[in-house]
Design a protein around this motif. Structure first.
Motif, PDB file in Angstrom:
ATOM      1  N   GLN A 127     -40.855  -1.612  18.452  1.00  0.00           N
ATOM      2  CA  GLN A 127     -40.302  -1.043  16.975  1.00  0.00           C
ATOM      3  C   GLN A 127     -38.930  -1.558  16.800  1.00  0.00           C
ATOM      4  OE1 GLN A 127     -41.212   2.997  16.075  1.00  0.00           O
ATOM      5  NE2 GLN A 127     -43.386   2.529  15.155  1.00  0.00           N
ATOM      6  N   ALA A 128     -38.622  -1.862  15.562  1.00  0.00           N
ATOM      7  CA  ALA A 128     -37.385  -2.355  15.049  1.00  0.00           C
ATOM      8  C   ALA A 128     -36.536  -0.822  14.770  1.00  0.00           C
ATOM      9  CB  ALA A 128     -37.522  -2.674  13.500  1.00  0.00           C
ATOM     10  N   PRO A 129     -35.278  -0.915  14.848  1.00  0.00           N
ATOM     11  CA  PRO A 129     -34.432   0.373  14.659  1.00  0.00           C
ATOM     12  C   PRO A 129     -34.772   1.133  13.612  1.00  0.00           C
ATOM     13  CG  PRO A 129     -33.051  -1.630  15.402  1.00  0.00           C
ATOM     14  CD  PRO A 129     -34.473  -2.173  15.013  1.00  0.00           C
ATOM     15  N   PRO A 130     -35.078   2.419  13.682  1.00  0.00           N
ATOM     16  CA  PRO A 130     -35.560   3.236  12.774  1.00  0.00           C
ATOM     17  C   PRO A 130     -34.359   3.757  11.527  1.00  0.00           C
ATOM     18  CG  PRO A 130     -34.976   4.646  14.517  1.00  0.00           C
ATOM     19  CD  PRO A 130     -34.936   3.292  14.992  1.00  0.00           C
ATOM     20  N   ILE A 131     -34.643   4.006  10.421  1.00  0.00           N
ATOM     21  CA  ILE A 131     -33.705   4.735   9.705  1.00  0.00           C
ATOM     22  C   ILE A 131     -33.689   6.169   9.801  1.00  0.00           C
ATOM     23  CG2 ILE A 131     -33.453   5.055   7.237  1.00  0.00           C
ATOM     24  CD1 ILE A 131     -35.257   2.668   6.287  1.00  0.00           C
ATOM     25  N   VAL A 132     -32.425   6.407  10.388  1.00  0.00           N
ATOM     26  CA  VAL A 132     -32.350   8.007  10.809  1.00  0.00           C
ATOM     27  C   VAL A 132     -31.931   8.808   9.805  1.00  0.00           C
ATOM     28  CG1 VAL A 132     -31.017   9.286  12.539  1.00  0.00           C
ATOM     29  CG2 VAL A 132     -31.449   7.032  12.883  1.00  0.00           C
ATOM     30  N   GLY A 133     -32.461  10.128   9.790  1.00  0.00           N
ATOM     31  CA  GLY A 133     -32.421  10.997   8.569  1.00  0.00           C
ATOM     32  C   GLY A 133     -32.957  10.600   7.385  1.00  0.00           C
ATOM     33  N   ARG A 134     -32.414  11.472   6.379  1.00  0.00           N
ATOM     34  CA  ARG A 134     -32.828  11.236   4.930  1.00  0.00           C
ATOM     35  C   ARG A 134     -31.744  10.805   4.118  1.00  0.00           C
ATOM     36  NH1 ARG A 134     -33.980  15.187   1.868  1.00  0.00           N
ATOM     37  NH2 ARG A 134     -35.468  14.218   0.601  1.00  0.00           N
ATOM     38  N   GLY A 135     -31.322   9.741   4.164  1.00  0.00           N
ATOM     39  CA  GLY A 135     -30.166   8.813   3.562  1.00  0.00           C
ATOM     40  C   GLY A 135     -30.606   8.654   2.038  1.00  0.00           C
ATOM     41  N   TRP A 136     -29.628   7.847   1.475  1.00  0.00           N
ATOM     42  CA  TRP A 136     -29.529   7.250   0.081  1.00  0.00           C
ATOM     43  C   TRP A 136     -28.705   6.243  -0.152  1.00  0.00           C
ATOM     44  CZ3 TRP A 136     -25.573   7.044  -3.449  1.00  0.00           C
ATOM     45  CH2 TRP A 136     -24.423   8.026  -3.231  1.00  0.00           C
ATOM     46  N   GLY A 137     -28.921   5.282  -1.170  1.00  0.00           N
ATOM     47  CA  GLY A 137     -27.880   3.845  -1.145  1.00  0.00           C
ATOM     48  C   GLY A 137     -28.386   3.420  -2.540  1.00  0.00           C
ATOM     49  N   LEU A 138     -27.525   2.517  -2.943  1.00  0.00           N
ATOM     50  CA  LEU A 138     -27.873   1.682  -4.393  1.00  0.00           C
ATOM     51  C   LEU A 138     -28.220   0.291  -3.951  1.00  0.00           C
ATOM     52  CD1 LEU A 138     -24.341   2.930  -5.941  1.00  0.00           C
ATOM     53  CD2 LEU A 138     -26.719   4.018  -5.991  1.00  0.00           C
ATOM     54  N   ALA A 139     -28.611  -0.092  -5.160  1.00  0.00           N
ATOM     55  CA  ALA A 139     -29.041  -1.602  -5.001  1.00  0.00           C
ATOM     56  C   ALA A 139     -28.158  -2.324  -6.139  1.00  0.00           C
ATOM     57  CB  ALA A 139     -30.651  -1.876  -5.339  1.00  0.00           C
ATOM     58  N   VAL A 140     -27.631  -3.436  -5.696  1.00  0.00           N
ATOM     59  CA  VAL A 140     -26.940  -4.139  -6.568  1.00  0.00           C
ATOM     60  C   VAL A 140     -26.903  -5.728  -6.571  1.00  0.00           C
ATOM     61  CG1 VAL A 140     -25.105  -4.341  -4.819  1.00  0.00           C
ATOM     62  CG2 VAL A 140     -24.525  -4.299  -7.276  1.00  0.00           C
ATOM     63  N   GLN A 141     -27.122  -6.151  -7.894  1.00  0.00           N
ATOM     64  CA  GLN A 141     -26.744  -7.674  -8.036  1.00  0.00           C
ATOM     65  C   GLN A 141     -25.509  -8.127  -7.867  1.00  0.00           C
ATOM     66  OE1 GLN A 141     -30.111  -9.258  -8.503  1.00  0.00           O
ATOM     67  NE2 GLN A 141     -30.836  -7.131  -8.261  1.00  0.00           N
ATOM     68  N   VAL A 142     -25.411  -8.787  -6.771  1.00  0.00           N
ATOM     69  CA  VAL A 142     -23.805  -9.429  -6.434  1.00  0.00           C
ATOM     70  C   VAL A 142     -23.085  -9.950  -7.619  1.00  0.00           C
ATOM     71  CG1 VAL A 142     -22.555 -10.565  -4.728  1.00  0.00           C
ATOM     72  CG2 VAL A 142     -24.479  -9.318  -3.964  1.00  0.00           C
ATOM     73  N   TYR A 143     -23.777 -11.024  -8.104  1.00  0.00           N
ATOM     74  CA  TYR A 143     -23.350 -11.731  -9.231  1.00  0.00           C
ATOM     75  C   TYR A 143     -22.930 -11.023 -10.527  1.00  0.00           C
ATOM     76  CZ  TYR A 143     -28.066 -11.490 -10.593  1.00  0.00           C
ATOM     77  OH  TYR A 143     -29.249 -10.923 -11.114  1.00  0.00           O
ATOM     78  N   SER A 144     -23.743  -9.982 -10.694  1.00  0.00           N
ATOM     79  CA  SER A 144     -23.213  -9.082 -11.995  1.00  0.00           C
ATOM     80  C   SER A 144     -22.065  -8.235 -11.704  1.00  0.00           C
ATOM     81  CB  SER A 144     -24.654  -8.289 -11.994  1.00  0.00           C
ATOM     82  OG  SER A 144     -25.883  -8.828 -12.649  1.00  0.00           O
TER      83      SER A 144
END
Length: 662
Positions: A127-144
């Motif tokens: 398996q690939a490395p797992p996402i640990v815990g219950r985190g959060w994040g943002l998505a962003v358009q770099v050029y914007s």
């Protein structure tokens, strides 16, 4: 060739002659389509035994060598592991007569010697490395993104600043729009999902301030004779003028190279060139050839129409061109160096601010067949076809994306070199990788050149090998994998994703049961990230107000009203009054939706910056070319200002409260 023979050949090459459409109806590919596609696939098929064998830890591996008599002893083997250790023994003969290698428990790229043959043995972890815990994040358009002095295009320096600010606010991840290389000589080609190469970076996203100080940058602007008033106009515009802004950014980078790099290349740059090796050199040669060729006319933008002598990256003529144009080639290597340093600086900021994952890169499903990747790896790409989608509910005519991708047979014959190089490039300096249209690891809809989407066929890919290689490379980079598996996806493929540790995507508008009702947040899958929306969908505020619908389309407006009620009931409950379809009502809905997504059991919740700030503008409207400014929208103010707004701060608090950093 008879139709029957043609069908057998097509099946042998991996074409699905019979397939199931989106309505569940059985379909059959036309004979004319097969006659177009079979020769193209055969030209990439190769011959002989592959040089790379792919397996996983603890699995028995079939070795493609000729069998001996059943009375003979099985051949001896030796495996030289990456760490220098050596394993020796004899192969095991299976009941079908094939030889198998005993289970290897060490992941990595090892060297197998058996029967006077040598193979590279890629052993992936399960398996690939797992996402640990219950985190959060943002998505962003770099050029914007906006920042002072950016010249009209958002860059990775703004990403570094956003990573620092959001990491301090307890975010764990920042999902970026694709940063793949485009065509430096033609900034008018700017769709991030139609790159020239997925092995290199879009140099227009580079931030020179990560390498040069303010005084040096000011002197370079003066040397390049950049018009400050024009730069200000570009920076304050609501839409990106890619040709103008791109031209000016390249002029600045050229001045920096001419003044400070070419006279005395720094050790870091020299080391970057050495590490980049032949792949970096070929990309830089392509960019130089492409620049010269486009100056001679529109046909020069496609390497397939170049003089035969330079269509081949290994020809003597190409080598002579590289020798004569070495300074120009070094300039393009310099551009990649600056872009690479910019991304590394952003990831460093993410980690220093406390992010557990950091940046998540986005891997496009295909490339422009006229670009660098196809020129450098012609044996592994299907440059005479397009990929897309068959007719379905989303598009009754089907979709032709104008892109191409790998040949499954070319990949196998060439030891998956291009695929591995692509993975490594996209996993460098990040903590995760989103794989667009991840179902493409198993099958893709391919269309003969010049034909419509309805004349295509599904082509099967070696998904077991590709998933294992992705898992291996992610493990070596200590990065998580996210697969965009929206729409029609085979249940068996979803199970394979879970087994290999590829996290899926749960997107709010699509989380429904078999009757079409929205799922309660607690029923969302634990093996997928939760998202409010994606770049191809309206931001929540835009959707709630119906701004994505034509005002004259009464039936769509009525349907949207019913959907609003259904979604509001899901995110807020029946006892809470539904807010109006106004800006104020939209803000209330966005609050509830963000809280709803944050409360899911998914290991990671990702909210696009558009939704966090309650913005209305949509980055991309699929199927449009002129009616919507796709990939040109800029955020109205710098990210630091957006994050300081009352509504944004409220939603950040909702995310932090629901998903506290442990």
């Amino acid at each position: 060739m008879s139709d029957q023979t043609l069908t057998r050949q097509a099946t042998r090459l991996g074409l699905q002659v019979n397939w199931m459409d989106a309505q569940g109806h059985r379909r059959r590919v036309s004979v004319d389509t097969l006659r177009r596609l079979v020769p193209l696939l055969e030209s990439k098929a190769g011959s002989g035994t592959p040089s790379l064998l792919v397996t996983e830890t603890g699995a028995s591996t079939s070795i493609p060598i000729n069998g001996t008599k059943n009375t003979d002893a099985a051949p001896a083997f030796a495996v030289a592991l990456e760490d220098g250790r050596r394993i020796e023994g004899r192969l095991r003969r299976a009941r079908n007569g094939k030889f198998h290698l005993p289970r290897i428990i060490d992941a990595g790229y090892h060297t197998l010697t058996v029967a006077n043959r040598e193979f590279t043995l890629a052993v992936a972890p399960r398996q690939a490395p797992p996402i640990v815990g219950r985190g959060w994040g943002l998505a962003v358009q770099v050029y914007s993104l906006r920042s002072q002095g950016d010249g009209g295009i958002g860059h990775l320096g703004a990403v570094a600043d956003l990573a620092k600010r959001t990491g301090t606010a307890e975010a764990d991840a920042l999902l970026l729009s694709p940063t793949h290389a485009m065509f430096a000589s033609n900034p008018a080609q700017y769709s991030p999902y139609s790159p020239s190469s997925r092995q290199f970076f879009n140099v227009l996203l580079a931030d020179p301030s990560c390498t040069f100080d303010t005084a040096t940058l000011q002197a370079a602007r003066k040397h390049a004779r950049l018009n400050l008033e024009e730069l200000h106009q570009l920076e304050t515009a609501s839409l990106i003028d890619w040709p103008r802004a791109g031209h000016l950014r390249l002029k600045l980078l050229r001045a920096l190279y001419d003044l400070h790099i070419a006279p005395a290349p720094p050790a870091d740059f020299t080391e970057f060139i050495h590490t980049g090796g032949i792949e970096l050199q070929r990309h830089a040669i392509f960019e130089t050839l492409h620049t010269q060729s486009t100056q001679r006319g529109p046909r020069g933008g496609d390497w397939r129409l170049w003089p035969l002598s330079v269509r081949n990256p290994t020809s003597p003529e190409t080598a002579h061109f590289a020798h004569e144009m070495m300074r120009e080639i070094d300039f393009h290597r310099f551009l990649q160096w600056i872009a690479s340093r910019s991304l590394l600086a952003a990831q460093d900021n993410a980690h220093k601010s406390g992010m557990r994952i950091g940046l998540i890169a986005d891997l496009a499903v295909g490339v422009d067949p006229a670009g660098s990747e196809c020129w450098a790896h012609q044996g592994e790409h299907l440059t005479e076809i397009s990929i897309g989608a068959p007719p379905d509910a989303l598009s009754r005519a089907g979709q032709n994306w104008g892109l191409t991708t790998f040949s499954p047979h070319g990949l196998h014959a060439n030891g998956y070199q291009g695929f591995i190089a692509m993975l490594r490039a996209n996993l460098a300096h990040v903590g995760g990788l989103r794989i667009d249209h991840v179902m493409g690891l198993r099958r893709l809809w391919i269309i003969p050149k010049g034909e419509g989407p309805e004349e295509g066929a599904y082509l099967t890919y070696p998904s077991a090998d590709l998933m294992r290689l992705a898992t291996l490379e992610a493990s070596r980079a200590n990065a998580v994998l996210i697969g965009e598996a929206l729409g029609t996806v085979e249940p068996a493929f979803r199970k394979d994703m879970i087994r290999h540790g590829l996290t899926g995507m749960n997107v709010l508008p699509f989380q429904r049961d078999s009757e079409g009702a929205f799922l309660p947040c607690r029923q969302w899958s634990r093996t997928a990230v939760a998202m409010t929306t994606t770049h191809d969908l309206p931001p929540l505020a835009r959707w709630w107000q119906g701004l994505d619908l034509a005002t004259t389309d009464v039936s769509s407006q009525i349907q949207r009203g019913a959907e609003r009620t259904a979604l509001w009931t899901a995110v807020a409950g029946r006892t809470v009054p539904e807010p109006p379809s106004s800006p104020t009502g939209a803000a209330t809905f966005v609050d509830r939706a963000v809280s709803f997504v944050a409360d899911t059991p998914c290991p990671l919740a990702i909210v696009p910056l558009e939704d966090l700030a309650g913005l209305n503008e949509q980055p991309n409207v699929p199927g449009t070319t002129t009616s919507h400014p796709n990939w040109r929208q800029r955020y109205p103010v710098p990210a630091r200002t957006l994050l300081a707004r009352r509504g944004t701060k409220k939603r950040l608090t909702l995310l932090k409260t629901s998903r506290p950093r442990s």
